[in-house]
Design a protein around this motif. Structure first.
Motif, PDB file in Angstrom:
ATOM      1  N   LEU A  89       0.849  -1.187   0.000  1.00 28.71           N
ATOM      2  CA  LEU A  89       0.000   0.000   0.000  1.00 28.71           C
ATOM      3  C   LEU A  89       0.887   1.240   0.000  1.00 28.71           C
ATOM      4  CD1 LEU A  89      -1.697  -2.393   1.268  1.00 28.71           C
ATOM      5  CD2 LEU A  89      -2.969  -0.647   2.501  1.00 28.71           C
ATOM      6  N   ILE A  90       0.631   2.140  -0.951  1.00 30.15           N
ATOM      7  CA  ILE A  90       1.418   3.371  -1.079  1.00 30.15           C
ATOM      8  C   ILE A  90       0.502   4.549  -0.767  1.00 30.15           C
ATOM      9  CG2 ILE A  90       2.929   4.740  -2.572  1.00 30.15           C
ATOM     10  CD1 ILE A  90       2.017   1.273  -3.717  1.00 30.15           C
ATOM     11  N   SER A  91       0.957   5.426   0.118  1.00 24.25           N
ATOM     12  CA  SER A  91       0.087   6.508   0.575  1.00 24.25           C
ATOM     13  C   SER A  91       0.843   7.821   0.694  1.00 24.25           C
ATOM     14  CB  SER A  91      -0.504   6.126   1.937  1.00 24.25           C
ATOM     15  OG  SER A  91      -1.474   7.046   2.334  1.00 24.25           O
ATOM     16  N   GLU A  92       0.127   8.913   0.398  1.00 27.38           N
ATOM     17  CA  GLU A  92       0.668  10.261   0.555  1.00 27.38           C
ATOM     18  C   GLU A  92      -0.400  11.153   1.189  1.00 27.38           C
ATOM     19  OE1 GLU A  92       2.044  11.599  -3.283  1.00 27.38           O
ATOM     20  OE2 GLU A  92       3.840  10.330  -3.207  1.00 27.38           O
ATOM     21  N   ARG A  93      -0.001  12.338   1.605  1.00 22.46           N
ATOM     22  CA  ARG A  93      -0.962  13.295   2.159  1.00 22.46           C
ATOM     23  C   ARG A  93      -1.984  13.644   1.084  1.00 22.46           C
ATOM     24  NH1 ARG A  93       0.059  13.864   7.717  1.00 22.46           N
ATOM     25  NH2 ARG A  93       2.304  13.788   8.046  1.00 22.46           N
ATOM     26  N   GLY A  94      -3.242  13.741   1.466  1.00 26.96           N
ATOM     27  CA  GLY A  94      -4.255  14.090   0.472  1.00 26.96           C
ATOM     28  C   GLY A  94      -5.649  13.842   0.992  1.00 26.96           C
ATOM     29  N   ASP A  95      -6.569  13.524   0.081  1.00 30.58           N
ATOM     30  CA  ASP A  95      -7.955  13.246   0.438  1.00 30.58           C
ATOM     31  C   ASP A  95      -8.090  11.749   0.725  1.00 30.58           C
ATOM     32  OD1 ASP A  95     -10.630  12.750   0.635  1.00 30.58           O
ATOM     33  OD2 ASP A  95     -11.178  13.594  -1.309  1.00 30.58           O
ATOM     34  N   PRO A  96      -8.253  11.356   1.990  1.00 30.12           N
ATOM     35  CA  PRO A  96      -8.243   9.932   2.333  1.00 30.12           C
ATOM     36  C   PRO A  96      -9.425   9.153   1.749  1.00 30.12           C
ATOM     37  CG  PRO A  96      -8.859  11.230   4.249  1.00 30.12           C
ATOM     38  CD  PRO A  96      -8.456  12.201   3.189  1.00 30.12           C
ATOM     39  N   HIS A  97     -10.498   9.863   1.397  1.00 30.07           N
ATOM     40  CA  HIS A  97     -11.697   9.181   0.887  1.00 30.07           C
ATOM     41  C   HIS A  97     -11.695   9.033  -0.640  1.00 30.07           C
ATOM     42  CE1 HIS A  97     -13.527   9.254   4.855  1.00 30.07           C
ATOM     43  NE2 HIS A  97     -13.140  10.503   4.972  1.00 30.07           N
ATOM     44  N   ARG A  98     -10.770   9.691  -1.314  1.00 27.67           N
ATOM     45  CA  ARG A  98     -10.780   9.713  -2.782  1.00 27.67           C
ATOM     46  C   ARG A  98     -10.834   8.323  -3.445  1.00 27.67           C
ATOM     47  NH1 ARG A  98      -8.593  14.116  -5.636  1.00 27.67           N
ATOM     48  NH2 ARG A  98      -7.067  14.421  -3.968  1.00 27.67           N
ATOM     49  N   PRO A  99     -10.041   7.341  -2.979  1.00 23.82           N
ATOM     50  CA  PRO A  99     -10.038   6.045  -3.678  1.00 23.82           C
ATOM     51  C   PRO A  99     -11.317   5.218  -3.462  1.00 23.82           C
ATOM     52  CG  PRO A  99      -8.093   6.296  -2.260  1.00 23.82           C
ATOM     53  CD  PRO A  99      -9.058   7.340  -1.875  1.00 23.82           C
ATOM     54  N   TYR A 100     -12.104   5.586  -2.429  1.00 19.08           N
ATOM     55  CA  TYR A 100     -13.229   4.732  -2.030  1.00 19.08           C
ATOM     56  C   TYR A 100     -14.536   5.318  -2.573  1.00 19.08           C
ATOM     57  CZ  TYR A 100      -9.569   3.147   1.091  1.00 19.08           C
ATOM     58  OH  TYR A 100      -8.376   2.686   1.596  1.00 19.08           O
ATOM     59  N   LYS A 101     -14.844   5.007  -3.807  1.00 14.98           N
ATOM     60  CA  LYS A 101     -15.961   5.661  -4.471  1.00 14.98           C
ATOM     61  C   LYS A 101     -17.143   4.747  -4.722  1.00 14.98           C
ATOM     62  CE  LYS A 101     -13.190   9.206  -6.736  1.00 14.98           C
ATOM     63  NZ  LYS A 101     -12.439   9.554  -7.934  1.00 14.98           N
ATOM     64  N   LYS A 102     -16.876   3.536  -5.173  1.00 18.51           N
ATOM     65  CA  LYS A 102     -17.965   2.674  -5.650  1.00 18.51           C
ATOM     66  C   LYS A 102     -18.631   1.914  -4.511  1.00 18.51           C
ATOM     67  CE  LYS A 102     -16.034   2.293 -10.264  1.00 18.51           C
ATOM     68  NZ  LYS A 102     -15.403   1.425 -11.262  1.00 18.51           N
ATOM     69  N   ASN A 103     -17.845   1.208  -3.734  1.00 15.02           N
ATOM     70  CA  ASN A 103     -18.365   0.410  -2.616  1.00 15.02           C
ATOM     71  C   ASN A 103     -17.325   0.443  -1.505  1.00 15.02           C
ATOM     72  OD1 ASN A 103     -19.086  -1.657  -0.812  1.00 15.02           O
ATOM     73  ND2 ASN A 103     -20.048  -2.875  -2.432  1.00 15.02           N
ATOM     74  N   PRO A 104     -17.400   1.446  -0.622  1.00 14.98           N
ATOM     75  CA  PRO A 104     -16.356   1.632   0.394  1.00 14.98           C
ATOM     76  C   PRO A 104     -16.084   0.397   1.256  1.00 14.98           C
ATOM     77  CG  PRO A 104     -17.721   3.578   0.281  1.00 14.98           C
ATOM     78  CD  PRO A 104     -18.377   2.557  -0.602  1.00 14.98           C
ATOM     79  N   ASP A 105     -17.121  -0.351   1.644  1.00 11.10           N
ATOM     80  CA  ASP A 105     -16.901  -1.553   2.476  1.00 11.10           C
ATOM     81  C   ASP A 105     -16.054  -2.582   1.729  1.00 11.10           C
ATOM     82  OD1 ASP A 105     -18.295  -0.556   4.605  1.00 11.10           O
ATOM     83  OD2 ASP A 105     -20.186  -1.514   4.073  1.00 11.10           O
ATOM     84  N   MET A 106     -16.410  -2.806   0.467  1.00 11.27           N
ATOM     85  CA  MET A 106     -15.665  -3.753  -0.362  1.00 11.27           C
ATOM     86  C   MET A 106     -14.236  -3.265  -0.595  1.00 11.27           C
ATOM     87  SD  MET A 106     -16.222  -4.672  -4.363  1.00 11.27           S
ATOM     88  CE  MET A 106     -17.881  -5.293  -4.262  1.00 11.27           C
ATOM     89  N   GLU A 107     -14.108  -1.979  -0.894  1.00 14.00           N
ATOM     90  CA  GLU A 107     -12.786  -1.423  -1.231  1.00 14.00           C
ATOM     91  C   GLU A 107     -11.862  -1.374  -0.015  1.00 14.00           C
ATOM     92  OE1 GLU A 107     -14.266   1.397  -4.940  1.00 14.00           O
ATOM     93  OE2 GLU A 107     -14.534   2.057  -2.875  1.00 14.00           O
ATOM     94  N   LEU A 108     -12.434  -1.163   1.159  1.00 14.17           N
ATOM     95  CA  LEU A 108     -11.630  -1.194   2.385  1.00 14.17           C
ATOM     96  C   LEU A 108     -11.067  -2.590   2.633  1.00 14.17           C
ATOM     97  CD1 LEU A 108     -13.326   0.760   5.324  1.00 14.17           C
ATOM     98  CD2 LEU A 108     -10.964   0.951   4.567  1.00 14.17           C
ATOM     99  N   LEU A 109     -11.896  -3.594   2.422  1.00  9.53           N
ATOM    100  CA  LEU A 109     -11.476  -4.974   2.674  1.00  9.53           C
ATOM    101  C   LEU A 109     -10.495  -5.475   1.616  1.00  9.53           C
ATOM    102  CD1 LEU A 109     -11.817  -7.645   4.281  1.00  9.53           C
ATOM    103  CD2 LEU A 109     -13.730  -8.191   2.756  1.00  9.53           C
ATOM    104  N   LEU A 110     -10.807  -5.214   0.349  1.00  6.90           N
ATOM    105  CA  LEU A 110     -10.051  -5.818  -0.755  1.00  6.90           C
ATOM    106  C   LEU A 110      -9.014  -4.883  -1.384  1.00  6.90           C
ATOM    107  CD1 LEU A 110     -13.008  -7.557  -2.651  1.00  6.90           C
ATOM    108  CD2 LEU A 110     -11.680  -8.422  -0.759  1.00  6.90           C
TER     109      LEU A 110
END
Length: 239
Positions: A156-177
């Motif tokens: 997992l690669i992370s930088e300062r920014g909008d933490p919610h940006r990648p989680y658009k379609k199905n946040p529960d699924m995207e958090l897990l997978l």
């Protein structure tokens, strides 16, 4: 030690460390990663942090043998304790559980002010890291999944920014997978989650035979919810 070649896992981690980074590698595993980057990518400065004396001495020995004592500082300490404030701008933590990585970051929050990038490789529970990143305003900017010696790893690669940006379609699924991994869905991803589902089903069946209590009922509901998320994700690819 051959610092010209890393394991596939560490080679994948190394790709995401900027060439001019001032790096802290926490739980440095013989200092393989910083030695490789200093020798082959011109990394200007690195800290190799170890919490136990044996691994610390091993890392120190390798750094000296490679003639890199002027570039790599090997330090004994717990997590981000080995870093002075403002000393580094990139942190790598590889080869630990996701919950432990998240706790290391949380306990060392005061050391993150100057840090621009986190490159994190959990062995299990990447969801613990994704949750921590969201809670602490770090934006996940990329992910990779790979298999080595029969084990599957996520990076997992992370930088300062909008933490919610990648989680658009199905946040529960995207958090897990993983939002980027769900999108790509390569064979390693499918293999990992198909195996995870089989394991959850085994646990579910064992719970079915156990005495009914609110705890076992909650556990069963949790397993069903996770299986549904994975099934839905894999169907997205098949449809």
């Amino acid at each position: 030690m051959n610092t010209d070649k890393l394991s596939a896992r560490l080679a994948a981690v190394s790709k995401y460390v900027p060439k001019d980074a001032r790096l802290a590698d926490i739980g440095s595993d013989h200092a393989y990663l910083p030695c490789y980057l200093a020798k082959n990518e011109g990394l200007p400065f690195a800290i190799a942090g170890e919490v136990a004396k044996g691994p610390f001495q091993s890392a120190e020995k390798n750094v000296l043998a490679e003639g890199l004592a002027g570039v790599i500082s090997v330090r004994l300490g717990d997590g981000l304790e080995v870093i002075e404030q403002g000393e580094v701008d990139c942190i790598t933590i590889a080869g630990m559980g996701g919950a432990l990585i998240a706790s290391i970051l949380d306990n060392g929050k005061d050391k993150l002010a100057s840090v621009k990038r986190l490159v994190l490789q959990p062995n299990i529970s990447a969801i613990s890291i994704r949750k921590w990143l969201i809670e602490n305003n770090w934006e996940l900017i990329g992910e990779e999944i790979l298999e080595e010696d029969g084990k599957i790893y996520e990076i997992l690669i992370s930088e300062r920014g909008d933490p919610h940006r990648p989680y658009k379609k199905n946040p529960d699924m995207e958090l897990l997978l993983g939002p980027f991994l769900v999108q790509k869905q390569d064979q390693t991803f499918k293999k990992k989650w198909t195996a995870e589902m089989k394991n959850w089903l085994r646990i579910f069946e064992a719970l079915e035979g156990a005495a009914h209590s609110s705890e076992t009922n909650n556990k069963r509901q949790e397993i069903i919810a996770k299986i549904k998320l994975v099934e839905e994700a894999l169907k997205i690819e098949d449809s």
